[in-house]
Design a protein around this motif. Sequence first.
Motif, short mmCIF file in Angstrom:
data_model
loop_
_atom_site.label_atom_id
_atom_site.label_comp_id
_atom_site.label_asym_id
_atom_site.label_seq_id
_atom_site.Cartn_x
_atom_site.Cartn_y
_atom_site.Cartn_z
N UNK A 84 4.72 4.29 -0.74
CA UNK A 84 3.78 3.33 -0.12
C UNK A 84 4.53 2.13 0.44
N UNK A 85 5.53 1.65 -0.27
CA UNK A 85 6.33 0.52 0.21
C UNK A 85 7.05 0.91 1.51
N UNK A 86 7.65 2.08 1.53
CA UNK A 86 8.38 2.53 2.71
C UNK A 86 7.43 2.80 3.88
N UNK A 87 6.23 3.31 3.58
CA UNK A 87 5.24 3.55 4.62
C UNK A 87 4.82 2.22 5.27
N UNK A 88 4.65 1.19 4.46
CA UNK A 88 4.30 -0.13 4.99
C UNK A 88 5.41 -0.65 5.89
N UNK A 89 6.64 -0.44 5.48
CA UNK A 89 7.77 -0.89 6.31
C UNK A 89 7.80 -0.13 7.64
N UNK B 180 8.01 14.76 -13.31
CA UNK B 180 7.37 14.09 -14.45
C UNK B 180 6.46 12.95 -13.98
N UNK B 181 5.39 12.72 -14.72
CA UNK B 181 4.38 11.73 -14.32
C UNK B 181 4.94 10.35 -14.00
N UNK B 182 5.81 9.84 -14.85
CA UNK B 182 6.36 8.50 -14.62
C UNK B 182 7.20 8.48 -13.34
N UNK B 183 7.98 9.52 -13.13
CA UNK B 183 8.80 9.61 -11.92
C UNK B 183 7.91 9.71 -10.69
N UNK B 184 6.83 10.48 -10.80
CA UNK B 184 5.90 10.63 -9.69
C UNK B 184 5.24 9.29 -9.35
N UNK B 185 4.86 8.54 -10.37
CA UNK B 185 4.26 7.21 -10.15
C UNK B 185 5.25 6.29 -9.44
N UNK B 186 6.51 6.32 -9.87
CA UNK B 186 7.54 5.51 -9.23
C UNK B 186 7.72 5.93 -7.77
N UNK B 187 7.73 7.23 -7.53
CA UNK B 187 7.90 7.72 -6.16
C UNK B 187 6.72 7.31 -5.28
N UNK B 188 5.51 7.37 -5.84
CA UNK B 188 4.34 6.98 -5.06
C UNK B 188 4.40 5.51 -4.66
#
Length: 51
Positions: free
Chosen positions: A32-37, A20-28
């Motif tokens: 990105x946060x985890x990629x920065x870490x 679902x779109x909202x879940x996808x936005x949350x995952x994105x």
Amino acid sequence: MGELSAAIDHLATEDVSEIPRMKLAEQLLELHWQMARLQAQIARRTGVRIP
């Protein structure tokens, strides 16, 4: 490192068109946060000199 690899493998098996779109936005945002870490840890280790 095995856990990181397994987590990425799990993400690769997901059908993103079914998320679902909202879940996808949350995952994105979380990805990105985890990629920065992860990039911070790569940078940290790049500067280490092995005697």
